[in-house]
Scaffold this motif. Structure first.
Motif, PDB file in Angstrom:
ATOM      1  N   PRO A   1       1.311 -20.086  -1.031  1.00  0.00           N
ATOM      2  CA  PRO A   1       1.028 -19.181  -2.149  1.00  0.00           C
ATOM      3  C   PRO A   1       0.510 -17.827  -1.681  1.00  0.00           C
ATOM      4  O   PRO A   1      -0.039 -17.683  -0.588  1.00  0.00           O
ATOM      5  N   ARG A   2       0.682 -16.840  -2.537  1.00  0.00           N
ATOM      6  CA  ARG A   2       0.391 -15.450  -2.192  1.00  0.00           C
ATOM      7  C   ARG A   2      -1.103 -15.196  -1.986  1.00  0.00           C
ATOM      8  O   ARG A   2      -1.499 -14.429  -1.099  1.00  0.00           O
ATOM      9  N   HIS A   3      -1.950 -15.806  -2.787  1.00  0.00           N
ATOM     10  CA  HIS A   3      -3.372 -15.463  -2.769  1.00  0.00           C
ATOM     11  C   HIS A   3      -4.177 -16.549  -2.056  1.00  0.00           C
ATOM     12  O   HIS A   3      -3.930 -17.742  -2.234  1.00  0.00           O
ATOM     13  N   GLY A   4      -5.144 -16.116  -1.274  1.00  0.00           N
ATOM     14  CA  GLY A   4      -6.021 -17.068  -0.604  1.00  0.00           C
ATOM     15  C   GLY A   4      -6.596 -16.538   0.690  1.00  0.00           C
ATOM     16  O   GLY A   4      -7.691 -16.919   1.085  1.00  0.00           O
ATOM     17  N   SER A   5      -5.866 -15.642   1.366  1.00  0.00           N
ATOM     18  CA  SER A   5      -6.348 -15.127   2.644  1.00  0.00           C
ATOM     19  C   SER A   5      -7.169 -13.860   2.449  1.00  0.00           C
ATOM     20  O   SER A   5      -6.787 -12.968   1.685  1.00  0.00           O
ATOM     21  N   LEU A   6      -8.278 -13.779   3.178  1.00  0.00           N
ATOM     22  CA  LEU A   6      -9.086 -12.565   3.217  1.00  0.00           C
ATOM     23  C   LEU A   6      -8.916 -11.809   4.523  1.00  0.00           C
ATOM     24  O   LEU A   6      -9.541 -10.777   4.729  1.00  0.00           O
ATOM     25  N   GLY A   7      -8.085 -12.320   5.408  1.00  0.00           N
ATOM     26  CA  GLY A   7      -7.864 -11.640   6.673  1.00  0.00           C
ATOM     27  C   GLY A   7      -8.973 -11.828   7.678  1.00  0.00           C
ATOM     28  O   GLY A   7      -9.064 -11.086   8.644  1.00  0.00           O
TER      29      GLY A   7
ATOM     30  N   PRO B   1      -7.438  -4.374  12.590  1.00  0.00           N
ATOM     31  CA  PRO B   1      -6.381  -3.515  13.142  1.00  0.00           C
ATOM     32  C   PRO B   1      -5.076  -3.607  12.356  1.00  0.00           C
ATOM     33  O   PRO B   1      -4.407  -2.589  12.142  1.00  0.00           O
ATOM     34  N   LEU B   2      -4.736  -4.804  11.908  1.00  0.00           N
ATOM     35  CA  LEU B   2      -3.490  -4.990  11.175  1.00  0.00           C
ATOM     36  C   LEU B   2      -3.614  -4.484   9.745  1.00  0.00           C
ATOM     37  O   LEU B   2      -2.662  -3.914   9.189  1.00  0.00           O
ATOM     38  N   GLY B   3      -4.776  -4.691   9.137  1.00  0.00           N
ATOM     39  CA  GLY B   3      -4.990  -4.185   7.789  1.00  0.00           C
ATOM     40  C   GLY B   3      -4.913  -2.672   7.720  1.00  0.00           C
ATOM     41  O   GLY B   3      -4.275  -2.103   6.812  1.00  0.00           O
ATOM     42  N   TYR B   4      -5.544  -2.009   8.695  1.00  0.00           N
ATOM     43  CA  TYR B   4      -5.463  -0.549   8.734  1.00  0.00           C
ATOM     44  C   TYR B   4      -4.009  -0.094   8.883  1.00  0.00           C
ATOM     45  O   TYR B   4      -3.546   0.822   8.192  1.00  0.00           O
ATOM     46  N   ALA B   5      -3.286  -0.714   9.808  1.00  0.00           N
ATOM     47  CA  ALA B   5      -1.898  -0.310  10.050  1.00  0.00           C
ATOM     48  C   ALA B   5      -1.050  -0.500   8.800  1.00  0.00           C
ATOM     49  O   ALA B   5      -0.244   0.367   8.447  1.00  0.00           O
ATOM     50  N   ALA B   6      -1.218  -1.630   8.123  1.00  0.00           N
ATOM     51  CA  ALA B   6      -0.439  -1.873   6.900  1.00  0.00           C
ATOM     52  C   ALA B   6      -0.790  -0.864   5.812  1.00  0.00           C
ATOM     53  O   ALA B   6       0.090  -0.363   5.099  1.00  0.00           O
ATOM     54  N   ASP B   7      -2.066  -0.558   5.678  1.00  0.00           N
ATOM     55  CA  ASP B   7      -2.473   0.433   4.677  1.00  0.00           C
ATOM     56  C   ASP B   7      -1.932   1.818   5.006  1.00  0.00           C
ATOM     57  O   ASP B   7      -1.481   2.559   4.119  1.00  0.00           O
ATOM     58  N   PHE B   8      -1.981   2.206   6.283  1.00  0.00           N
ATOM     59  CA  PHE B   8      -1.443   3.514   6.668  1.00  0.00           C
ATOM     60  C   PHE B   8       0.049   3.590   6.364  1.00  0.00           C
ATOM     61  O   PHE B   8       0.552   4.610   5.884  1.00  0.00           O
ATOM     62  N   LEU B   9       0.771   2.500   6.651  1.00  0.00           N
ATOM     63  CA  LEU B   9       2.203   2.486   6.364  1.00  0.00           C
ATOM     64  C   LEU B   9       2.470   2.607   4.870  1.00  0.00           C
ATOM     65  O   LEU B   9       3.417   3.287   4.453  1.00  0.00           O
ATOM     66  N   ALA B  10       1.664   1.930   4.062  1.00  0.00           N
ATOM     67  CA  ALA B  10       1.852   2.013   2.613  1.00  0.00           C
ATOM     68  C   ALA B  10       1.645   3.433   2.115  1.00  0.00           C
ATOM     69  O   ALA B  10       2.390   3.927   1.250  1.00  0.00           O
ATOM     70  N   ILE B  11       0.630   4.118   2.648  1.00  0.00           N
ATOM     71  CA  ILE B  11       0.381   5.508   2.267  1.00  0.00           C
ATOM     72  C   ILE B  11       1.574   6.381   2.642  1.00  0.00           C
ATOM     73  O   ILE B  11       2.077   7.174   1.837  1.00  0.00           O
TER      74      ILE B  11
ATOM     75  N   ALA C   1      -3.796  -8.976   2.128  1.00  0.00           N
ATOM     76  CA  ALA C   1      -3.511  -8.216   0.915  1.00  0.00           C
ATOM     77  C   ALA C   1      -2.830  -6.898   1.246  1.00  0.00           C
ATOM     78  O   ALA C   1      -1.918  -6.447   0.534  1.00  0.00           O
ATOM     79  N   ALA C   2      -3.257  -6.250   2.342  1.00  0.00           N
ATOM     80  CA  ALA C   2      -2.618  -5.006   2.760  1.00  0.00           C
ATOM     81  C   ALA C   2      -1.147  -5.244   3.099  1.00  0.00           C
ATOM     82  O   ALA C   2      -0.275  -4.438   2.745  1.00  0.00           O
ATOM     83  N   GLY C   3      -0.862  -6.354   3.773  1.00  0.00           N
ATOM     84  CA  GLY C   3       0.519  -6.676   4.102  1.00  0.00           C
ATOM     85  C   GLY C   3       1.356  -6.969   2.876  1.00  0.00           C
ATOM     86  O   GLY C   3       2.518  -6.547   2.775  1.00  0.00           O
ATOM     87  N   CYS C   4       0.780  -7.706   1.928  1.00  0.00           N
ATOM     88  CA  CYS C   4       1.518  -8.048   0.703  1.00  0.00           C
ATOM     89  C   CYS C   4       1.891  -6.800  -0.090  1.00  0.00           C
ATOM     90  O   CYS C   4       3.032  -6.650  -0.552  1.00  0.00           O
ATOM     91  N   LYS C   5       0.947  -5.906  -0.277  1.00  0.00           N
ATOM     92  CA  LYS C   5       1.259  -4.717  -1.085  1.00  0.00           C
ATOM     93  C   LYS C   5       2.179  -3.768  -0.330  1.00  0.00           C
ATOM     94  O   LYS C   5       2.986  -3.067  -0.945  1.00  0.00           O
ATOM     95  N   LEU C   6       2.110  -3.772   0.999  1.00  0.00           N
ATOM     96  CA  LEU C   6       3.039  -2.959   1.779  1.00  0.00           C
ATOM     97  C   LEU C   6       4.477  -3.406   1.531  1.00  0.00           C
ATOM     98  O   LEU C   6       5.383  -2.576   1.401  1.00  0.00           O
ATOM     99  N   ARG C   7       4.691  -4.712   1.450  1.00  0.00           N
ATOM    100  CA  ARG C   7       6.042  -5.205   1.182  1.00  0.00           C
ATOM    101  C   ARG C   7       6.558  -4.672  -0.160  1.00  0.00           C
ATOM    102  O   ARG C   7       7.725  -4.291  -0.281  1.00  0.00           O
ATOM    103  N   THR C   8       5.690  -4.622  -1.160  1.00  0.00           N
ATOM    104  CA  THR C   8       6.101  -4.096  -2.465  1.00  0.00           C
ATOM    105  C   THR C   8       6.402  -2.611  -2.381  1.00  0.00           C
ATOM    106  O   THR C   8       7.382  -2.122  -2.970  1.00  0.00           O
TER     107      THR C   8
END
Length: 512
Positions: free
Chosen positions: A136-142, A335-345, A425-432
């Motif tokens: 399922p999509r929700h459950g991880s806090l990283g 490190p991965l959360g920052y990278a995913a967020d930067f990519l989304a921006i 969560a950063a990875g999930c929203k990046l996919r969208t």
């Protein structure tokens, strides 16, 4: 790539993509088995000596100081998996789950997790049998990594939990394993923890996103070039010497792509010496390489971050080469959360400037002689008016999704885990965001192609001719209004796939 060999060294991004998207098989090489057996021997020594070690002879998280008797340690590992498989929501796509499973397998194979080779064999067997856990999509806090998603994967190894069907539904794991000729495994000490502690879900999503965005940024250059051509823009701002004086590497690549695609065009030649032509084009036209190029530089940063993570041991605790078992914080996904967020921006901004070019193409007061909304009969027909509305709505959603997840943190586990990364969560929203970017580029591609068709009998550039040849069978020529939703959907698949880029490159040469 038909088989990915798992060794006590990192896998490559290409290998992750091959397993996730192309159903490549995996094979565990003997040296990886030896590395796992060596690390397991240290755990067995700890068991015999009765030393207190986190996750081996103790509870987890806030229960780290609770000693667990030897006869209950296998029970501890199974209980850990069941309790941590607590996710909710729609299932993650198959490609994300397969990437996560492969990355967990490579983590075990590095020989720092203290598991028996049989555990790695069980993960490999799931991948090779095309049995995908329902995660399922929700459950991880990283942090501590992707506990809940990985626990849902581990449940299937135990013959419990759910398996994902091709239609997105779920089935009980036990009969699916039986039908595939697989048997559940029984965990020993440390093994449950080793199956769920790490950044594999975040990293898998980041690697998939990097591959997708790398392609979409080339397609953004394609769309920018075609829009500039359709709007009688200038190719002068894309000359290489103008980008050498601002040595941003991504900008230079993007400008080179656009400049290449604007050559050999009667449309461009038609106004090259026209004194009435604008001295300077609008920012959305002239500054396309500055925006898409900056996104390329962010992509390079994300690629570097992902490559380092592929080299990393992210389990906790880890078994060092000298036999010490030490707690670590390498599972934290910052490190991965920052990278995913930067990519989304970055991706959101590339989509934003694309929508501005669409708006300009459709506006009769700014599109330099094209009909309103690219309809030959405006009034009775609305042309692509509402396609721009759709693009505007998608841009607005991407702006909301560009708000970083990684600045958030919700303390958990009795304040033991008091700062978490939200990298999942950063990875999930990046996919969208990236899926939305594909839609935005599709609207621009459709608009620019129809604008160029309306410039006939002028012959456009070879790149534009290739694009028209690909889009025209889907959308036809500008004319009476038609049902636009399926047209946009099919053009989106064209943008996201490799065929159009290949046709353009065949016409003009490689795009970078």
């Amino acid at each position: 790539m038909s088989t990915v060999h798992i060794k006590p060294v990192p896998v490559t991004p290409a290998e992750v993509i091959a397993v996730a998207r192309e159903s490549a098989r995996v094979a565990i090489d003997p040296e990886a088995r030896e590395a796992m057996a060596r690390s397991r021997a240290f755990i067995d020594d700890i068991e015999r000596e009765g030393r207190p070690v986190y996750g081996v002879s103790t509870g987890f998280g806030a229960l780290a100081n609770t000693f667990v008797a030897p006869e209950r340690r296998a029970e501890l590992q199974h209980a850990l998996i069941r309790s941590h498989a607590a996710g909710v929501g729609d299932p993650m796509p198959k490609e994300v789950v397969r990437a996560m499973m492969l990355l967990r397998l490579r983590s075990l194979a590095l020989g720092r997790s203290g598991v028996r080779p049989e555990v790695a064999d069980a993960l490999a067997a799931l991948l090779n049998a095309d049995v995908t856990p329902w995660v399922p999509r929700h459950g991880s806090l990283g942090a501590s990594g992707d506990l809940a998603p990985l626990a849902h994967c581990a449940m299937v190894l135990l013959g419990e939990g759910w398996v994902l069907a091709d239609d997105g539904s779920r089935s009980e794991a036990a009969p699916v394993l039986d039908a595939a000729g697989l048997s559940p495994i029984t965990l020993s000490s440390k093994e449950g923890l080793a199956l769920i502690n790490g950044t594999d879900g975040m990293l898998g999503m980041l690697l998939l996103a990097v591959a997708d965005l790398r392609h979409l940024l080339v397609m953004a250059d394609v769309c920018a070039a075609l829009s500039n051509e359709a709007m009688l823009g200038s190719d002068r701002p894309f000359q290489p010497e103008l980008h050498e004086i601002r040595p941003q590497p991504g900008q230079a690549l993007s400008a080179a792509n656009i400049h290449l695609m604007l050559q050999d065009s009667e449309v461009m030649d038609s106004h090259r010496n026209d004194l009435a032509h604008a001295v300077q084009d609008a920012y959305s036209m002239r500054c396309a390489p500055q925006v898409a190029g900056a996104a390329r530089d962010v992509l390079a940063y994300a690629e570097t971050t992902a490559a380092r993570e592929l080299l990393s041991v992210v389990d906790n605790p880890v078994v060092l080469a000298d036999g010490r078992v030490e707690s670590t914080g390498n599972f934290h996904g910052a490190p991965l959360g920052y990278a995913a967020d930067f990519l989304a921006i970055a991706a959101a901004d590339v989509g934003s400037i694309s929508e501005r070019r669409v708006d300009r193409l459709l506006d009769v007061t700014r599109n330099r002689g094209l009909p309103a909304f690219l309809s030959p009969d405006p009034g009775v027909n609305s042309g692509l008016m509402i396609a721009q509305y759709t693009a505007a709505g998608v841009v607005a959603e991407n702006r909301r999704l560009a708000a970083p997840a990684s600045v958030d943190s919700v303390p958990t586990s009795g304040m033991q885990e008091d700062h978490v990364s939200m990298g999942w969560a950063a990875g999930c929203k990046l996919r969208t965001v990236l899926d939305n970017l594909g839609t935005l580029l599709a609207v621009e591609l459709l608009s620019s192609v129809q604008g160029l068709q309306l410039r006939q009998p002028l012959i456009p550039s070879p790149a534009a001719r290739a694009a028209i040849a690909a889009v025209a069978p889907i959308a036809g020529k500008p004319g009476p209004d038609q049902f636009l939703a399926p047209v946009i959907e099919q053009v989106r698949h064209l943008v996201q796939g490799p065929a159009l880029r290949a046709e353009i490159e065949a016409a003009v040469g490689p795009l970078r």
